[in-house]
Motif scaffolding. Structure first.
Motif, PDB file in Angstrom:
ATOM      1  N   UNK A 111       0.828  -1.207   0.000  1.00  0.00           N
ATOM      2  CA  UNK A 111       0.000   0.000   0.000  1.00  0.00           C
ATOM      3  C   UNK A 111       0.864   1.259   0.000  1.00  0.00           C
ATOM      4  N   UNK A 112       2.073   1.191   0.592  1.00  0.00           N
ATOM      5  CA  UNK A 112       2.979   2.346   0.555  1.00  0.00           C
ATOM      6  C   UNK A 112       3.473   2.569  -0.872  1.00  0.00           C
ATOM      7  N   UNK A 168       0.118 -16.295  -3.232  1.00  0.00           N
ATOM      8  CA  UNK A 168       0.198 -15.151  -2.314  1.00  0.00           C
ATOM      9  C   UNK A 168      -0.490 -13.913  -2.869  1.00  0.00           C
ATOM     10  N   UNK A 169      -0.742 -13.908  -4.176  1.00  0.00           N
ATOM     11  CA  UNK A 169      -1.415 -12.753  -4.785  1.00  0.00           C
ATOM     12  C   UNK A 169      -2.781 -12.484  -4.154  1.00  0.00           C
ATOM     13  N   UNK A 170      -3.375 -13.518  -3.566  1.00  0.00           N
ATOM     14  CA  UNK A 170      -4.712 -13.359  -2.987  1.00  0.00           C
ATOM     15  C   UNK A 170      -4.711 -12.251  -1.940  1.00  0.00           C
ATOM     16  N   UNK A 171      -3.718 -12.298  -1.042  1.00  0.00           N
ATOM     17  CA  UNK A 171      -3.634 -11.260  -0.022  1.00  0.00           C
ATOM     18  C   UNK A 171      -3.295  -9.903  -0.608  1.00  0.00           C
ATOM     19  N   UNK A 172      -2.397  -9.884  -1.588  1.00  0.00           N
ATOM     20  CA  UNK A 172      -2.022  -8.613  -2.195  1.00  0.00           C
ATOM     21  C   UNK A 172      -3.145  -7.970  -2.974  1.00  0.00           C
ATOM     22  N   UNK A 173      -3.978  -8.802  -3.590  1.00  0.00           N
ATOM     23  CA  UNK A 173      -5.110  -8.273  -4.362  1.00  0.00           C
ATOM     24  C   UNK A 173      -6.090  -7.541  -3.459  1.00  0.00           C
ATOM     25  N   UNK A 174      -6.320  -8.053  -2.253  1.00  0.00           N
ATOM     26  CA  UNK A 174      -7.249  -7.403  -1.320  1.00  0.00           C
ATOM     27  C   UNK A 174      -6.786  -5.978  -1.021  1.00  0.00           C
ATOM     28  N   UNK A 175      -5.497  -5.817  -0.720  1.00  0.00           N
ATOM     29  CA  UNK A 175      -4.964  -4.491  -0.386  1.00  0.00           C
ATOM     30  C   UNK A 175      -4.961  -3.588  -1.615  1.00  0.00           C
ATOM     31  N   UNK A 176      -4.468  -4.104  -2.731  1.00  0.00           N
ATOM     32  CA  UNK A 176      -4.314  -3.280  -3.937  1.00  0.00           C
ATOM     33  C   UNK A 176      -5.660  -2.819  -4.469  1.00  0.00           C
ATOM     34  N   UNK A 233      -6.958   0.039  -2.339  1.00  0.00           N
ATOM     35  CA  UNK A 233      -6.272   1.321  -2.555  1.00  0.00           C
ATOM     36  C   UNK A 233      -6.715   1.963  -3.864  1.00  0.00           C
ATOM     37  N   UNK A 234      -6.790   1.173  -4.935  1.00  0.00           N
ATOM     38  CA  UNK A 234      -7.093   1.713  -6.256  1.00  0.00           C
ATOM     39  C   UNK A 234      -8.579   1.625  -6.615  1.00  0.00           C
ATOM     40  N   UNK A 235      -9.391   1.189  -5.659  1.00  0.00           N
ATOM     41  CA  UNK A 235     -10.843   1.134  -5.855  1.00  0.00           C
ATOM     42  C   UNK A 235     -11.215   0.295  -7.083  1.00  0.00           C
ATOM     43  N   UNK A 236     -10.623  -0.882  -7.176  1.00  0.00           N
ATOM     44  CA  UNK A 236     -10.944  -1.798  -8.264  1.00  0.00           C
ATOM     45  C   UNK A 236     -12.089  -2.701  -7.826  1.00  0.00           C
ATOM     46  N   UNK A 237     -13.111  -2.860  -8.635  1.00  0.00           N
ATOM     47  CA  UNK A 237     -14.280  -3.665  -8.239  1.00  0.00           C
ATOM     48  C   UNK A 237     -14.057  -5.157  -8.431  1.00  0.00           C
ATOM     49  N   UNK A 281     -11.759  -6.513  -3.241  1.00  0.00           N
ATOM     50  CA  UNK A 281     -12.621  -5.458  -2.690  1.00  0.00           C
ATOM     51  C   UNK A 281     -13.923  -6.058  -2.147  1.00  0.00           C
ATOM     52  N   UNK A 282     -14.428  -7.074  -2.802  1.00  0.00           N
ATOM     53  CA  UNK A 282     -15.642  -7.745  -2.330  1.00  0.00           C
ATOM     54  C   UNK A 282     -15.410  -8.396  -0.965  1.00  0.00           C
ATOM     55  N   UNK A 283     -14.224  -8.954  -0.742  1.00  0.00           N
ATOM     56  CA  UNK A 283     -13.899  -9.531   0.561  1.00  0.00           C
ATOM     57  C   UNK A 283     -13.982  -8.472   1.657  1.00  0.00           C
ATOM     58  N   UNK A 284     -13.390  -7.311   1.409  1.00  0.00           N
ATOM     59  CA  UNK A 284     -13.403  -6.229   2.401  1.00  0.00           C
ATOM     60  C   UNK A 284     -14.833  -5.788   2.688  1.00  0.00           C
ATOM     61  N   UNK A 285     -15.619  -5.611   1.638  1.00  0.00           N
ATOM     62  CA  UNK A 285     -17.004  -5.185   1.825  1.00  0.00           C
ATOM     63  C   UNK A 285     -17.799  -6.219   2.611  1.00  0.00           C
TER      64      UNK A 285
END
Length: 313
Positions: free
Chosen positions: A145-146, A249-257, A260-264, A268-272
């Motif tokens: 995220x940084x 490992x991309x699974x975890x990175x996809x959630x953060x990325x 940050x970039x508001x990709x649908x 993002x669905x996991x976070x919601x």
């Protein structure tokens, strides 16, 4: 080979069962009430109880679990508690951005990292090797995220080359798609470039000390042929392994990325779903991610036979 694949798939079934049971139990034991989220702060106890009964949350946990397992066996992932939309439909709608981000990330990581690792091994101890290792340490040290916010500041707000947020599917044109996916890809691939480059360097250095490398050089083969035709191919197994681990490992990175970039996408669905305590969506997504992880490991194991003929199943 077919027998090996079937055995691995059969062995994955108990893993999926354990994952399903653990996820179901954790969600039910953690604090929070989906009925309270749906009803709002002003809901009365009677309204909350009515919502729980409507959603089946008033039943014992074991009954809810067996009802959910029965749905899974019939091919039904359930229905979202908030929107009332079938979870499978939600997953299909959100799958595109996540697949695009994962594919672009792993392609960029492989194209950049493997040549860097080979060059670092070739120039071991020299300035190029030290520079590649320094970049690897930097890639490991800086959170995704940084890196994402630095890229947004430099290339979006500063240079204006890319949009800050949002996603354009490939159906809307190649250039809009590339502009929307470039920054997320660069941010997410930084970690995997560092990981793959470091493993590639180590593996190639180990192979370069083998007798067949000295024999190839003694026969007059140029350095490029030695590196690509002999060293890299014989170092391919650990490299393929780490690429497979990186994809998982991309699974975890996809959630953060995606956040940050508001990709649908699915991340993002996991976070919601977590914020809304939407049990069916969370359970289905975690099971899906676990299945993808198992399949990736299977593909990696099968690919060993391509790079190393000595491996047989």
């Amino acid at each position: 080979m077919i027998a090996f694949v079937l055995k691995r798939m059969a062995a994955a079934l108990p893993v999926m069962v354990v994952v399903a049971a653990v996820v179901f139990a954790i969600l039910r034991l953690t604090p929070g009430d989906p009925a309270a989220i749906l009803a709002g702060d002003s809901a009365t106890p009677e309204q909350l109880e009515a919502i729980r009964q409507n959603l089946g949350l008033d039943k014992p946990v074991y009954q809810q679990f067996f009802h959910w397992v029965g749905q899974l066996l019939s091919g039904d992932l359930g229905t979202s508690l908030l929107s009332g939309t079938p979870v499978l439909e939600m997953v299909v709608q959100r799958m595109g951005p996540s697949i695009a981000l994962c594919l672009s990330t792993i392609i960029v990581a492989i194209v950049v990292a493997i040549p860097l690792g080979v060059l670092a091994a070739w120039r071991q101890g020299k300035l190029l090797d030290r520079a590649v290792m320094a970049l690897s340490v930097l890639g490991f040290s800086i959170p995704v995220f940084v890196t994402a916010y630095v890229l947004i500041l430099a290339l979006s707000l500063g240079a204006g080359w890319f949009p800050v947020q949002g996603y354009k599917p490939l159906s809307e044109g190649l250039w809009p798609f590339l502009r929307s996916i470039t920054l997320p890809t660069l941010a997410l691939s930084s970690v995997y470039i560092a990981l793959i480059a470091r493993i590639t360097r180590t593996s190639v250095i180990e192979v370069m000390n083998e007798d067949f490398i000295r024999t190839a050089r003694a026969k007059g083969l140029n350095e490029r042929g030695v590196l690509l035709g002999h060293a890299l191919r014989n170092a391919a197994v650990p490299i393929v392994t780490i690429i497979g681990v990186g994809i998982a490992m991309l699974i975890g990175g996809v959630v953060v990325t995606e956040s940050v970039f508001n990709l649908p996408g699915l991340g993002r669905l996991v976070v919601e779903a977590v914020l809304a305590r939407d049990y069916p969506v969370i359970q289905a997504l975690i099971l899906l991610f676990a299945l993808v992880y198992v399949l990736i490991n299977l593909v990696v194991d099968v690919s060993y036979t391509i790079f190393d003929p000595r491996i047989r199943y």
